[in-house]
Design a protein around this motif. Structure first.
Motif, mmCIF file in Angstrom:
data_model
loop_
_atom_site.group_PDB
_atom_site.id
_atom_site.type_symbol
_atom_site.label_atom_id
_atom_site.label_comp_id
_atom_site.label_asym_id
_atom_site.label_seq_id
_atom_site.Cartn_x
_atom_site.Cartn_y
_atom_site.Cartn_z
ATOM 1 N N GLY A 26 88.664 36.330 48.462
ATOM 2 C CA GLY A 26 88.922 35.148 47.672
ATOM 3 C C GLY A 26 89.638 35.398 46.359
ATOM 4 O O GLY A 26 90.268 34.492 45.812
ATOM 5 N N ASP A 27 89.551 36.637 45.859
ATOM 6 C CA ASP A 27 90.147 36.931 44.548
ATOM 7 C C ASP A 27 91.433 37.741 44.646
ATOM 8 O O ASP A 27 91.939 38.221 43.641
ATOM 9 N N ILE A 28 91.973 37.904 45.858
ATOM 10 C CA ILE A 28 93.200 38.689 46.034
ATOM 11 C C ILE A 28 94.248 37.858 46.763
ATOM 12 O O ILE A 28 93.960 37.219 47.771
ATOM 13 N N GLU A 29 95.470 37.898 46.239
ATOM 14 C CA GLU A 29 96.591 37.166 46.834
ATOM 15 C C GLU A 29 97.740 38.130 47.091
ATOM 16 O O GLU A 29 98.065 38.954 46.231
ATOM 17 N N ILE A 30 98.347 38.061 48.272
ATOM 18 C CA ILE A 30 99.538 38.868 48.551
ATOM 19 C C ILE A 30 100.731 38.130 47.956
ATOM 20 O O ILE A 30 101.187 37.113 48.479
ATOM 21 N N ALA A 31 101.225 38.647 46.843
ATOM 22 C CA ALA A 31 102.299 37.976 46.109
ATOM 23 C C ALA A 31 103.681 38.327 46.645
ATOM 24 O O ALA A 31 104.622 37.538 46.511
ATOM 25 N N ALA A 32 103.818 39.524 47.239
ATOM 26 C CA ALA A 32 105.143 39.957 47.699
ATOM 27 C C ALA A 32 104.998 41.176 48.602
ATOM 28 O O ALA A 32 103.960 41.844 48.607
ATOM 29 N N GLU A 33 106.069 41.450 49.351
ATOM 30 C CA GLU A 33 106.149 42.647 50.184
ATOM 31 C C GLU A 33 107.553 43.217 50.098
ATOM 32 O O GLU A 33 108.505 42.507 49.784
ATOM 33 N N ALA A 34 107.667 44.521 50.363
ATOM 34 C CA ALA A 34 108.980 45.172 50.375
ATOM 35 C C ALA A 34 108.928 46.366 51.311
ATOM 36 O O ALA A 34 107.874 46.997 51.475
ATOM 37 N N GLY A 35 110.082 46.678 51.904
ATOM 38 C CA GLY A 35 110.145 47.775 52.858
ATOM 39 C C GLY A 35 110.597 49.087 52.260
ATOM 40 O O GLY A 35 110.620 50.109 52.954
ATOM 41 N N ASP A 36 110.957 49.100 50.975
ATOM 42 C CA ASP A 36 111.334 50.341 50.298
ATOM 43 C C ASP A 36 111.282 50.122 48.792
ATOM 44 O O ASP A 36 111.127 48.990 48.316
ATOM 45 N N GLY A 37 111.418 51.205 48.041
ATOM 46 C CA GLY A 37 111.294 51.114 46.596
ATOM 47 C C GLY A 37 112.372 50.288 45.938
ATOM 48 O O GLY A 37 112.113 49.568 44.964
ATOM 49 N N ALA A 38 113.587 50.365 46.457
ATOM 50 C CA ALA A 38 114.686 49.607 45.866
ATOM 51 C C ALA A 38 114.429 48.110 45.986
ATOM 52 O O ALA A 38 114.632 47.347 45.026
ATOM 53 N N ARG A 39 113.986 47.688 47.155
ATOM 54 C CA ARG A 39 113.692 46.269 47.347
ATOM 55 C C ARG A 39 112.522 45.843 46.467
ATOM 56 O O ARG A 39 112.512 44.734 45.915
ATOM 57 N N ALA A 40 111.541 46.733 46.294
ATOM 58 C CA ALA A 40 110.394 46.422 45.437
ATOM 59 C C ALA A 40 110.849 46.129 44.016
ATOM 60 O O ALA A 40 110.382 45.170 43.386
ATOM 61 N N LEU A 41 111.765 46.935 43.487
ATOM 62 C CA LEU A 41 112.261 46.720 42.130
ATOM 63 C C LEU A 41 112.997 45.387 42.028
ATOM 64 O O LEU A 41 112.882 44.680 41.027
ATOM 65 N N GLU A 42 113.731 45.037 43.061
ATOM 66 C CA GLU A 42 114.437 43.757 43.062
ATOM 67 C C GLU A 42 113.449 42.595 43.022
ATOM 68 O O GLU A 42 113.618 41.642 42.253
ATOM 69 N N VAL A 43 112.406 42.683 43.849
ATOM 70 C CA VAL A 43 111.417 41.602 43.926
ATOM 71 C C VAL A 43 110.675 41.450 42.600
ATOM 72 O O VAL A 43 110.387 40.339 42.150
ATOM 73 N N LEU A 44 110.381 42.578 41.959
ATOM 74 C CA LEU A 44 109.622 42.529 40.707
ATOM 75 C C LEU A 44 110.366 41.847 39.576
ATOM 76 O O LEU A 44 109.753 41.417 38.592
ATOM 77 N N ARG A 45 111.665 41.738 39.683
ATOM 78 C CA ARG A 45 112.433 41.056 38.635
ATOM 79 C C ARG A 45 112.099 39.564 38.564
ATOM 80 O O ARG A 45 112.264 38.932 37.521
ATOM 81 N N SER A 46 111.619 39.012 39.678
ATOM 82 C CA SER A 46 111.357 37.573 39.715
ATOM 83 C C SER A 46 109.934 37.215 40.152
ATOM 84 O O SER A 46 109.603 36.037 40.256
ATOM 85 N N THR A 47 109.105 38.229 40.373
ATOM 86 C CA THR A 47 107.752 37.977 40.874
ATOM 87 C C THR A 47 106.721 38.684 40.017
ATOM 88 O O THR A 47 106.846 39.891 39.755
ATOM 89 N N GLN A 48 105.712 37.963 39.571
ATOM 90 C CA GLN A 48 104.636 38.537 38.775
ATOM 91 C C GLN A 48 103.626 39.196 39.699
ATOM 92 O O GLN A 48 103.107 38.567 40.616
ATOM 93 N N VAL A 49 103.356 40.474 39.446
ATOM 94 C CA VAL A 49 102.441 41.247 40.288
ATOM 95 C C VAL A 49 101.465 42.008 39.408
ATOM 96 O O VAL A 49 101.837 42.495 38.337
ATOM 97 N N ASP A 50 100.219 42.112 39.846
ATOM 98 C CA ASP A 50 99.206 42.853 39.094
ATOM 99 C C ASP A 50 99.023 44.278 39.616
ATOM 100 O O ASP A 50 98.905 45.222 38.841
ATOM 101 N N VAL A 51 98.984 44.428 40.941
ATOM 102 C CA VAL A 51 98.740 45.726 41.566
ATOM 103 C C VAL A 51 99.722 45.922 42.714
ATOM 104 O O VAL A 51 99.985 44.993 43.488
ATOM 105 N N ILE A 52 100.278 47.139 42.816
ATOM 106 C CA ILE A 52 101.217 47.467 43.885
ATOM 107 C C ILE A 52 100.633 48.570 44.756
ATOM 108 O O ILE A 52 100.220 49.608 44.245
ATOM 109 N N LEU A 53 100.578 48.334 46.072
ATOM 110 C CA LEU A 53 100.252 49.395 47.019
ATOM 111 C C LEU A 53 101.572 50.001 47.450
ATOM 112 O O LEU A 53 102.374 49.345 48.123
#
Length: 229
Positions: A26-53
């Motif tokens: 109940g206290d965890i939301e999947i805010a975004a996903e990415a298939g590699d580090g480069a895509r992760a950096l792109e997503v983070l420019r527009s998405t607020q995230v607390d924890v990254i696996l």
């Protein structure tokens, strides 16, 4: 408070498994996903995230480089507002995981981590704790001591300069993997006092957590690989 999590791994099946586990909380939301580090950096420019696996071995940009860009600024100083990064590894003594800890990650998880431990780790990291016990980090550093640079400073000469004498004592015990309770018993202090000292130490040295304290101690010759508890 809802914890916004980002899944970064080139294996879609693995992301699906983690998503299924985490979405049931109940206290965890999947805010975004990415298939590699480069895509992760792109997503983070527009998405607020607390924890990254974060996986380590990925195409285009691996997890170590991505973690460094997320957690550290251009001068190598930790970004205070950066998401917390948990590294995903196949082996518990993965040199890539060790490099990611140096790059600012708050810990690491094995990819076959039990669901309850995965959830607990995310909550702990979100709360400001490191999910890797300092003793486990020491084992990793012992294993990969040969990749550490030769200390350029006389042990304790400058790196601990901002600390008081008592804070230096506490820092070295933290770096040896002792818990707050163990440090309190060793120095005849209350756990609350030790907790206060640890908080001040991390702030003065610009460290995000106890894992980074262990790495700092080894890199500056304050402890040696294989040193006793």
């Amino acid at each position: 408070m809802t914890i916004r999590v980002m899944l970064v791994d080139d294996q879609e099946l693995l992301r699906t498994g983690f998503r299924m586990v985490l979405q049931s909380q109940g206290d965890i939301e999947i805010a975004a996903e990415a298939g590699d580090g480069a895509r992760a950096l792109e997503v983070l420019r527009s998405t607020q995230v607390d924890v990254i696996l974060m996986d380590v071995r990925m195409p285009r940009l691996d997890g170590v480089q991505a973690t460094r860009q997320i957690c550290l600024d251009e001068a190598g100083v930790p970004r205070p507002d950066a998401p917390r990064v948990l590294i995903l590894t196949t082996f518990d003594l993965d040199e890539y995981a060790f490099a990611a800890l140096k790059a600012g990650a708050s810990g690491f998880l094995l990819k076959d981590v039990p669901p309850t431990e995965l959830v607990a780790a995310i909550r702990s990291v979100h709360g400001g704790e490191a999910v890797v016990a300092p003793t486990t980090t020491r084992r990793m550093i012992d294993r990969f001591a040969e990749v550490l640079p030769t200390p350029s400073r006389t042990p304790g000469s400058t790196v601990l300069g901002p600390l008081t004498e008592r804070e230096r004592e506490v820092f070295l015990l933290v770096a040896q993997g002792l818990s707050n309770g163990e440090i309190a018993a060793r120095l005849t202090l209350s756990e609350a006092t030790v907790k206060t000292h640890v908080g001040r130490i991390l702030a003065k040295l610009g460290l995000r957590d106890r894992v980074q304290a262990v790495v700092l101690a080894y890199e500056n010759g304050l402890l040696r690989a294989g040193s006793a508890d």
